[in-house]
Scaffold this active site. Sequence first.
Site, PDB file in Angstrom:
ATOM      1  N   HIS A 156      47.094  44.332  46.221  1.00  0.00           N
ATOM      2  CA  HIS A 156      47.935  43.415  45.428  1.00  0.00           C
ATOM      3  C   HIS A 156      49.068  44.191  44.765  1.00  0.00           C
ATOM      4  O   HIS A 156      49.342  44.032  43.565  1.00  0.00           O
ATOM      5  CB  HIS A 156      47.089  42.666  44.397  1.00  0.00           C
ATOM      6  CG  HIS A 156      46.171  41.658  45.019  1.00  0.00           C
ATOM      7  ND1 HIS A 156      46.453  40.322  45.059  1.00  0.00           N
ATOM      8  CD2 HIS A 156      44.987  41.801  45.676  1.00  0.00           C
ATOM      9  CE1 HIS A 156      45.478  39.674  45.684  1.00  0.00           C
ATOM     10  NE2 HIS A 156      44.572  40.548  46.073  1.00  0.00           N
ATOM     11  N   TYR A 170      38.795  49.056  41.111  1.00  0.00           N
ATOM     12  CA  TYR A 170      39.968  48.723  40.290  1.00  0.00           C
ATOM     13  C   TYR A 170      40.226  49.837  39.276  1.00  0.00           C
ATOM     14  O   TYR A 170      41.366  50.217  39.018  1.00  0.00           O
ATOM     15  CB  TYR A 170      39.770  47.401  39.532  1.00  0.00           C
ATOM     16  CG  TYR A 170      39.819  46.133  40.373  1.00  0.00           C
ATOM     17  CD1 TYR A 170      39.484  46.152  41.731  1.00  0.00           C
ATOM     18  CD2 TYR A 170      40.182  44.914  39.828  1.00  0.00           C
ATOM     19  CE1 TYR A 170      39.504  44.984  42.489  1.00  0.00           C
ATOM     20  CE2 TYR A 170      40.218  43.743  40.585  1.00  0.00           C
ATOM     21  CZ  TYR A 170      39.868  43.794  41.914  1.00  0.00           C
ATOM     22  OH  TYR A 170      39.899  42.647  42.659  1.00  0.00           O
TER      23      TYR A 170
END
Length: 351
Positions: free
Chosen positions: A62, A327
Site C-alpha cells: 500500500h 507492519y
Amino acid sequence: VELNRRSVLLGIGAVTAFLAVDLGAVAYANKWIGPDNALTRESFLNAFRSVFGTHLGFRRNHAKGVVVTGHFDSNGNGSELSRAVIFRPGQTPVTGRFSLAGGNPNAADAAATARGLGLAFAFPDGTQWRSALLNLPVFPDNSAQGFYDRLLAGKVVPATGQPDPAAMAAFLAAHPESAAAMAVIKKHPPSPGFADSPFSSLITFHFVNDHGARTPVRWSFVPQQQALAPRSGGSNTLFDALIRQLRSGPLQWRLILTVGAPGDPTTDATLPWPSDRRTVDAGVLTLTDIQTEAAGNARDINFDPLVLPDGIEPSDDPLLNARSTVYAASYRARTGEPKSPSAVQVDKVAP
Ligand code: HEM
C-alpha cells in the site's frame, strides 16, 4: 466548526504522541510468524523488495496513498455490542489514509488494484483504535504463508511484463482457499472510485459490551455517495477524482457492524458470512480534509490492526499477528530511510 477542527487537531496530536512510544514493541519482539516458524518479518520485507523493487521511505505494501482527516459521529447503537468509547453517542476525531495495494509508490491507478483505507480514531484518554480496511468482499488468504506465496507468485516476469502463469497456477493448486476467495472477489467488481467504495475489516474481531458479553463482529464502512467520474489522463486518475470530490464537500461512510452467528468462521478471512446476518448501524464517518503525505501526518502512522480500544479484542485469525509483526517491520524500516515526494500531490491536482 471551530471546536470540531480543534478536536481534530488534538486527535492528530494524540496520534503523533502515541506513535513516539508505540513502534510495535510487542509486535517487533515477536519475530516469528506462523505456527511452523518458517517465516519471519525479514522474509516478508525481502519478498516485497523482490516483487516491487526498492522504494526508500515508502510503505512496503500500500505504498501509494493520500492522507485524510475527519470525524466519526456515533449514534450510540454500537454500545449494545461493545463498551468501546467510540460507540457511545458523540464525536471522535479520525486521521486516515486512502491507498492502493502494492509496493510501488508510483504505480498507475488501476480499477482492479485493491483499495485500502487506514483509520486511526483518537480518544480523549489517549487510547486509540486503528484499523486497515479493504474494498474487497473477502481477503484472498487465510494464512501468512498464503499471503507470502501469493505475493511471490504474482511477481512480474520482465520478459513478458506479466506474472508467470505457471507460478500462479501452482499457487492456486496449493491454496484452494485462495482460489475460492478469488472467485468471490470476481463476483464483486470494484466500484468506479474511492468515494463509492465500501471498506471492510474482513477479519473477525470480538466486541465486548458492558456486561462482558463477547460477540464476533466484522465491520464495513458503507459509502453514502457516488464517486466523481475519473478524468482520463495521468497515472493518478482514482486519487485525483477523490481529491477533487473532497474539495467540493465532505465524504461520508456509514459504519455497519455485522454480528456473527454461532458456527460462522472467525479465523478465516477468505470465507464470507451469510448475507442475512444481523447488522447494527453504529454511526457516520465524515472525511473533511485531504493532504499530501508529509511528516507528522498519517504518512507516519502504522495502521496496526492490533491497536484496539478496550471493548474490541482480536480473534484467533492468524493474519492478525502476521500483519502486526510485518507492519511494524515495514514501519521501522521506512521511518529510518530518506524520503522522496509522494506520487499523489494534492496541490497539483487541477480544480
Ligand atoms: C498476512 C497478511 C498481510 C500482510 C503481510 C500485509 C502487509 C502489509 C504491509 C507491510 C503494509 C505497510 C505497513 C506500513 O508500512 O505501515 C500494509 C498496509 C496495509 N494493509 Fe496489509 N497485509 C496483510 C493483510 C491485510 C489485510 C487482511 C487487510 C485488510 C483487511 C490489509 C489492509 C492493508 C491496508 C489498508 C494497508 C495500508 C494502511 C496504510 O495506509 O498505512 N492488509 N500491509
